[in-house]
Write a protein that holds these residues in place. Structure first.
Motif, PDB file in Angstrom:
ATOM      1  N   LEU A 199      98.314  73.917 142.532  1.00  0.00           N
ATOM      2  CA  LEU A 199      96.973  74.208 143.038  1.00  0.00           C
ATOM      3  C   LEU A 199      96.869  75.649 143.520  1.00  0.00           C
ATOM      4  N   ARG A 200      97.908  76.165 144.114  1.00  0.00           N
ATOM      5  CA  ARG A 200      97.876  77.562 144.546  1.00  0.00           C
ATOM      6  C   ARG A 200      97.816  78.502 143.351  1.00  0.00           C
ATOM      7  N   ARG A 201      98.504  78.161 142.269  1.00  0.00           N
ATOM      8  CA  ARG A 201      98.400  78.973 141.059  1.00  0.00           C
ATOM      9  C   ARG A 201      96.976  78.891 140.509  1.00  0.00           C
ATOM     10  N   ALA A 202      96.371  77.708 140.612  1.00  0.00           N
ATOM     11  CA  ALA A 202      94.988  77.555 140.164  1.00  0.00           C
ATOM     12  C   ALA A 202      94.059  78.444 140.984  1.00  0.00           C
ATOM     13  N   GLN A 203      94.322  78.550 142.271  1.00  0.00           N
ATOM     14  CA  GLN A 203      93.535  79.459 143.101  1.00  0.00           C
ATOM     15  C   GLN A 203      93.723  80.908 142.668  1.00  0.00           C
ATOM     16  N   ASP A 204      94.961  81.291 142.400  1.00  0.00           N
ATOM     17  CA  ASP A 204      95.255  82.665 142.000  1.00  0.00           C
ATOM     18  C   ASP A 204      94.589  83.028 140.678  1.00  0.00           C
ATOM     19  N   GLU A 205      94.432  82.036 139.792  1.00  0.00           N
ATOM     20  CA  GLU A 205      93.864  82.292 138.471  1.00  0.00           C
ATOM     21  C   GLU A 205      92.369  82.008 138.415  1.00  0.00           C
ATOM     22  N   GLY A 206      91.750  81.725 139.572  1.00  0.00           N
ATOM     23  CA  GLY A 206      90.315  81.554 139.619  1.00  0.00           C
ATOM     24  C   GLY A 206      89.793  80.216 139.154  1.00  0.00           C
ATOM     25  N   VAL A 207      90.689  79.233 138.985  1.00  0.00           N
ATOM     26  CA  VAL A 207      90.266  77.896 138.559  1.00  0.00           C
ATOM     27  C   VAL A 207      89.801  77.066 139.743  1.00  0.00           C
ATOM     28  N   LEU A 208      90.309  77.379 140.916  1.00  0.00           N
ATOM     29  CA  LEU A 208      90.011  76.636 142.135  1.00  0.00           C
ATOM     30  C   LEU A 208      89.615  77.622 143.223  1.00  0.00           C
ATOM     31  N   ASP A 209      88.711  77.209 144.095  1.00  0.00           N
ATOM     32  CA  ASP A 209      88.238  78.055 145.182  1.00  0.00           C
ATOM     33  C   ASP A 209      89.412  78.621 145.981  1.00  0.00           C
ATOM     34  N   PRO A 210      89.574  79.946 146.056  1.00  0.00           N
ATOM     35  CA  PRO A 210      90.715  80.517 146.767  1.00  0.00           C
ATOM     36  C   PRO A 210      90.685  80.260 148.271  1.00  0.00           C
ATOM     37  N   ALA A 211      89.521  79.888 148.803  1.00  0.00           N
ATOM     38  CA  ALA A 211      89.419  79.623 150.240  1.00  0.00           C
ATOM     39  C   ALA A 211      89.738  78.177 150.588  1.00  0.00           C
ATOM     40  N   ALA A 212      89.934  77.332 149.576  1.00  0.00           N
ATOM     41  CA  ALA A 212      90.190  75.915 149.839  1.00  0.00           C
ATOM     42  C   ALA A 212      91.552  75.721 150.482  1.00  0.00           C
ATOM     43  N   ASP A 213      91.624  74.769 151.403  1.00  0.00           N
ATOM     44  CA  ASP A 213      92.884  74.397 152.044  1.00  0.00           C
ATOM     45  C   ASP A 213      93.601  73.412 151.112  1.00  0.00           C
ATOM     46  N   VAL A 214      94.667  73.861 150.465  1.00  0.00           N
ATOM     47  CA  VAL A 214      95.342  73.057 149.461  1.00  0.00           C
ATOM     48  C   VAL A 214      95.892  71.761 150.047  1.00  0.00           C
ATOM     49  N   ASP A 215      96.467  71.824 151.242  1.00  0.00           N
ATOM     50  CA  ASP A 215      97.016  70.611 151.845  1.00  0.00           C
ATOM     51  C   ASP A 215      95.928  69.585 152.128  1.00  0.00           C
ATOM     52  N   VAL A 216      94.774  70.051 152.569  1.00  0.00           N
ATOM     53  CA  VAL A 216      93.665  69.125 152.812  1.00  0.00           C
ATOM     54  C   VAL A 216      93.173  68.534 151.496  1.00  0.00           C
ATOM     55  N   LEU A 217      93.127  69.351 150.440  1.00  0.00           N
ATOM     56  CA  LEU A 217      92.720  68.831 149.139  1.00  0.00           C
ATOM     57  C   LEU A 217      93.657  67.723 148.671  1.00  0.00           C
ATOM     58  N   LEU A 218      94.953  67.937 148.835  1.00  0.00           N
ATOM     59  CA  LEU A 218      95.916  66.909 148.433  1.00  0.00           C
ATOM     60  C   LEU A 218      95.724  65.629 149.242  1.00  0.00           C
ATOM     61  N   ASP A 219      95.490  65.771 150.533  1.00  0.00           N
ATOM     62  CA  ASP A 219      95.248  64.594 151.378  1.00  0.00           C
ATOM     63  C   ASP A 219      93.965  63.883 150.956  1.00  0.00           C
ATOM     64  N   MET A 220      92.934  64.677 150.655  1.00  0.00           N
ATOM     65  CA  MET A 220      91.661  64.080 150.233  1.00  0.00           C
ATOM     66  C   MET A 220      91.834  63.265 148.962  1.00  0.00           C
ATOM     67  N   MET A 221      92.527  63.824 147.996  1.00  0.00           N
ATOM     68  CA  MET A 221      92.694  63.115 146.725  1.00  0.00           C
ATOM     69  C   MET A 221      93.521  61.847 146.903  1.00  0.00           C
ATOM     70  N   ALA A 222      94.631  61.963 147.633  1.00  0.00           N
ATOM     71  CA  ALA A 222      95.478  60.783 147.847  1.00  0.00           C
ATOM     72  C   ALA A 222      94.728  59.708 148.624  1.00  0.00           C
ATOM     73  N   GLY A 223      94.032  60.116 149.691  1.00  0.00           N
ATOM     74  CA  GLY A 223      93.297  59.151 150.503  1.00  0.00           C
ATOM     75  C   GLY A 223      92.173  58.480 149.735  1.00  0.00           C
ATOM     76  N   ALA A 224      91.467  59.256 148.912  1.00  0.00           N
ATOM     77  CA  ALA A 224      90.367  58.684 148.135  1.00  0.00           C
ATOM     78  C   ALA A 224      90.875  57.659 147.133  1.00  0.00           C
ATOM     79  N   ILE A 225      91.997  57.966 146.490  1.00  0.00           N
ATOM     80  CA  ILE A 225      92.554  57.039 145.501  1.00  0.00           C
ATOM     81  C   ILE A 225      93.024  55.759 146.181  1.00  0.00           C
ATOM     82  N   ILE A 226      93.702  55.894 147.319  1.00  0.00           N
ATOM     83  CA  ILE A 226      94.152  54.707 148.051  1.00  0.00           C
ATOM     84  C   ILE A 226      92.957  53.842 148.452  1.00  0.00           C
ATOM     85  N   HIS A 227      91.913  54.493 148.984  1.00  0.00           N
ATOM     86  CA  HIS A 227      90.733  53.744 149.416  1.00  0.00           C
ATOM     87  C   HIS A 227      90.080  53.037 148.241  1.00  0.00           C
TER      88      HIS A 227
END
Length: 209
Positions: free
Chosen positions: A146-174
């Protein structure tokens, strides 16, 4: 078997991969059928058709064995190779969505995940083994991607990567474990597409096939 698993088991002569596979399959089956409390090293050995000493030579505890067994099932979910360019992520995600949907909608995977999450209060050692030996290494790989994605402009560079990972894992579990019913692979795939779009990846809308 992973290199991490081999290191935890220590040195010795090469193991019979057929015995390893039989033991892990038996552990998964018993965990789904009976839960952690009613699953024992002896029961796993009997179900696998091997001697108890064969199991104990490979795993020092039931928790380590069950953690490896759970990860074996999760290994069936295809991942993105670390070497792939981050700019290819949206295309790769779109390609993998049907396979992810099929794997995550599998009733056995859902039942196994529920057993793992429910083990926390009575079996913290199982969650600790699974977290340390499997979740953390996988999370580090995902974080780097995800950090490489930020560096290459695929993902918002201001996004908190750890929070994104938690969001995805939590959403899938729910979505998979807490909501009633048994979603189809197509429903899971559509949900995952919406989830990735919400995180920030440029994927087609979920009504596009």
């Amino acid at each position: 078997m992973t290199a991490e698993t081999t290191r935890r088991r220590g040195p010795g002569r090469p193991r019979d991969p057929h015995a390893d596979a039989a033991i892990l399959r038996a552990a998964v089956d018993l965990l789904i059928e009976r839960g952690v409390d009613q699953t024992s090293m002896e029961g796993i050995a009997k179900r696998a058709g091997v001697a108890k000493v064969t199991v104990y030579k490979r795993w020092k505890s039931k928790e380590d064995l069950l953690a490896d067994a759970i990860e074996r099932v999760r290994d069936d979910i295809p991942g993105v190779a670390p070497a792939r360019a981050a700019r290819e992520l949206p295309e790769l995600i779109e390609t993998l969505l049907p396979r992810w949907g099929e794997a995550l909608a599998d009733p056995r995977y859902r039942a196994l995940s529920a057993r793992l999450l429910g083990a926390g209060p009575g079996h913290p050692a199982l969650l600790e083994a699974y977290w340390n030996h499997h979740v953390l290494p996988r999370r580090e790989r995902s974080r780097a991607l995800l950090r490489r994605a930020q560096d290459e402009g695929v993902l918002d560079p201001a996004a908190d990567v750890d929070v994104l990972l938690d969001m995805m894992a939590g959403a899938i579990i729910h979505h998979l474990l807490l909501e009633p019913g048994e979603p189809s692979p197509e429903e899971v795939g559509r949900y995952l597409r919406r989830l990735f779009r919400q995180v920030g990846f440029a994927l087609p809308a979920d009504d596009v096939t």
